[in-house]
Enzyme design. Sequence first.
Site, PDB file in Angstrom:
ATOM      1  N   ASP A  22       0.858  -1.168   0.000  1.00 47.56           N
ATOM      2  CA  ASP A  22       0.000   0.000   0.000  1.00 47.56           C
ATOM      3  C   ASP A  22       0.907   1.234   0.000  1.00 47.56           C
ATOM      4  OD1 ASP A  22      -2.248   1.604   0.041  1.00 47.56           O
ATOM      5  OD2 ASP A  22      -3.210   0.506   1.670  1.00 47.56           O
TER       6      ASP A  22
ATOM      7  N   GLU B 230     -17.250   9.972   4.814  1.00 46.10           N
ATOM      8  CA  GLU B 230     -16.687   8.646   5.082  1.00 46.10           C
ATOM      9  C   GLU B 230     -15.767   8.267   3.929  1.00 46.10           C
ATOM     10  OE1 GLU B 230     -19.543   5.476   5.157  1.00 46.10           O
ATOM     11  OE2 GLU B 230     -20.690   6.265   3.468  1.00 46.10           O
TER      12      GLU B 230
END
Length: 894
Positions: free
Chosen positions: A270, A638
């Site tokens: 990542d 979100e």
Amino acid sequence: MGQGAVSLLTASLLFGGAAASAQKSESVWRDPSQPIEKRVDALVSQMTLEEKAAQMNNDAPGIPRLGVPEYDYWSEGLHGIARSGYSTLFPQAIGLAATWDAPLLHDDAGIIALEARAKYNQAIRDDIHSIFFGLTIWSPNINIFRDPRWGRGQETYGEDPFLTSRMGIAFATGLQGNDPKYFLTIATPKHFAVHSGPESDRHRFNVNVSPHDLEDTYTPAFRALITEGHTDSIMCAYNAIDGVPACASDMLLKDHLRDAWKFQGFVTSDCGAVTDFFSKTGHHYSPDVAHASAAAVKAGTDTACGTEFSGLPQAVREGLITEPEVDVSLKRLFVARMRLGLFDPPSMVHYAQIPFTENNTPMHRELSLKTAEESIVLLKNDGVLPLKPSIHRVAVIGPNAASLAAIEGNYNAIPSNPVLPVDGIEEALRGKATVTYQQGSSYVQGMVVPVPRTVLRPAESSKQEGLKGEYFSNPQFSGSPALTRVDKQVDFDWNAASPLQGSNHTDFLYKDFSVRWTGFISAPAPGKYHFSVRQGQCHACKEHDSYSIWLDGKQVYTNSTQNTNNWHEHPATDFVLDLTSTGPHALRIEYAHHDGLFGAGITFEWQPPAGVLRAEAVKAAQSSDLVLAFVGLSPNLEGEEMKVDLDGFIGGDRTNIDLPQEQKDLLEALAQTGKPVVVVLMSGSAVAMTWSKEHAAALIEAWYPGEAGGEAIADVLTGRYNPAGRLPITFYASDSQLPPFTDYSMKNRTYRYFTGEPLYGFGYGLSYTKFAYSGLKLSTTSLEAGKALTAEVTVTNKGGSAGDEVAELYLIPPQSSPMPLRSLEGFRRVHLAPGASTTVKFDLSPRQLSEVDSDGKRAVRAGSYQVYAGGSQPEEGEGVSQKLTITGESSLPE
């Protein structure tokens, strides 16, 4: 012969041989008839250590002397090819999961991959090797959505390992194609493993997960995508597990991935995950970048999202890793590029023939519409839906009714023709009912929302909503506009795109343009209004985005900034205007985008005085026959590691699962008018809609539904489409039912282990017709452990309209710790005409019949089980069940 002659002869032999060897290696690696492994060996053998290290960062530079072009491994395709100009935008991943339709998802992914190839092929023709234009797609996200407070749960296929694995396999195989020699694209399931919040701690968080939960919940979907889906890549996570960063974990990357699952592809980190090994705010696992890069590569991380692997030469010099160990990872990367056909003549690779005209086609949009329709879940209906012909006046109200972000979701493609909910409803009811729109409220107190069309007019006396937009093909507003139109609101996403972009390849990357919007703004009530301008997203962009705003001929704000190395949304700028009257004020907005590929986009936002929007909404409701209330969440609230700190929201996650109070107040005020209220929830995660369950006439969950979302919602509301979506997550009734967010134990989490009463359960969803189940038959009711089982059930449409039904099969094991209460082990979506029946067959493998013990060992175990089939989870009076006895025990591999 003299000594000088000997030296010359020696040099000739040595360097002549080296040159010949280099020529031979070059001829081998460029020869498509040679085995890929031989070609890769020949290519890597010619590289210096520094060149090797550079090739192992995601932004791999070209090596001109070897004829290796630059390549960036970072491309996004979660629900459409993202950040690279216009593409087909499908519903957000959680909405894809709500279709419970794996074949459809496979088709969606095939379109996403096709468009990726179309863009890549054109980019190569235009000598563009940029980020987001490659063929290694960093999707799907198959983390388990263990807690509804996690902001990135919207990117997943929900809370269940089996549903996630089946949908994930369908998506991954759709991305990779079916050619026996070449990949269409390469899928990259992420984030391996045990990664699901909290966002604010993800760079330093350590999870001490139990062996049972690891094998029972967190890794099965990854195993399935590797062993069954044969994905050629995987992404390791930010978090640590048992004190070791996931991208340095032998347990994950060696024991599970390489040894047990026989993974042959490459692992990417990542972004910045290797930096987390040694950063002050990270895991404190490595002292510096050399040690971190060595640890990651030795464990099996092959490419870094970032620049960390530039530390590998120093690591070799310090003896932390050997060059042959570096070569192992590098060779995996080049094997992947060769299996994509990137080094072969285009004439040999039929995927390389895909033209740019295959991108963003009408046929692809139709598939997006179908997917959005299938994703919608009907949660409650007192008979008001579908809308009756007697409804002549409809009020469309709420912050999500006209929000572009609310149909896009995150990690989104850029839609060229998005249909917002209010526009879809107006079109569906044209000539049948009058539609009145009001924004009604913000999402949460303190948050800005797009300035609504209701306060904008292109001319002072015009009844038309919006502003006049003049679009110029240069950033200086010079010459005549290339396009003039009325825009209902200033809310646009043009990331790597342009409003003037054509369909031919010469406009593939239209970078420079400007827009002037003019008209009038009328305040709904006198007062001070907070306004802001939100710019688009960018990654490592160097563009100049400038905008200026005039009110009544006076410049009230201007901005001109150069943004670099910022991949999140540009922060909104805030200014206050004192609108002392409700009369029209002349408004002019100018926006210019130039000198850059990424990041274009602009949203004109506001935060009105408290109560103003609600009062306007109540007026609209009072003069209507029915209210459609579009409430919920936003990807601006979100999402991934966001700079958000509002009541109920922090850092991209939620601190509670209730509908924000501002929207609760709106719903209650609308209900007090006495008009029936149909609530349309748009969100990426579960919301505790207790008031709606008790008081609303109907409730549907529409997620973030993609470019055709407004049309799909209208189709469901009007009955043109009969809903059949199912919840891929549990809707809890309140926060009190949830364990602490930072607790990764599955105890009392998800439908498999939750012992309370949910608001709406996993697998739940209604229809406008009724279905019945009968005749559940098992291939045997006494099964020897290690054998497969077949189950068949008859599904009948007992209602008066055609529709889809999702048949769900659950296995209920003996109730003893740590066994789940029940587990989904089969599902199939079928279409039935009124009165029609069909037989649905489920094949259950030994793995589906197995359970995991406390030590993490998986086996089929003796005992008394139940097999249940129905349109939802096992409930009294619903579906049919059969007893199953399993004898003996059969251990299964990890």
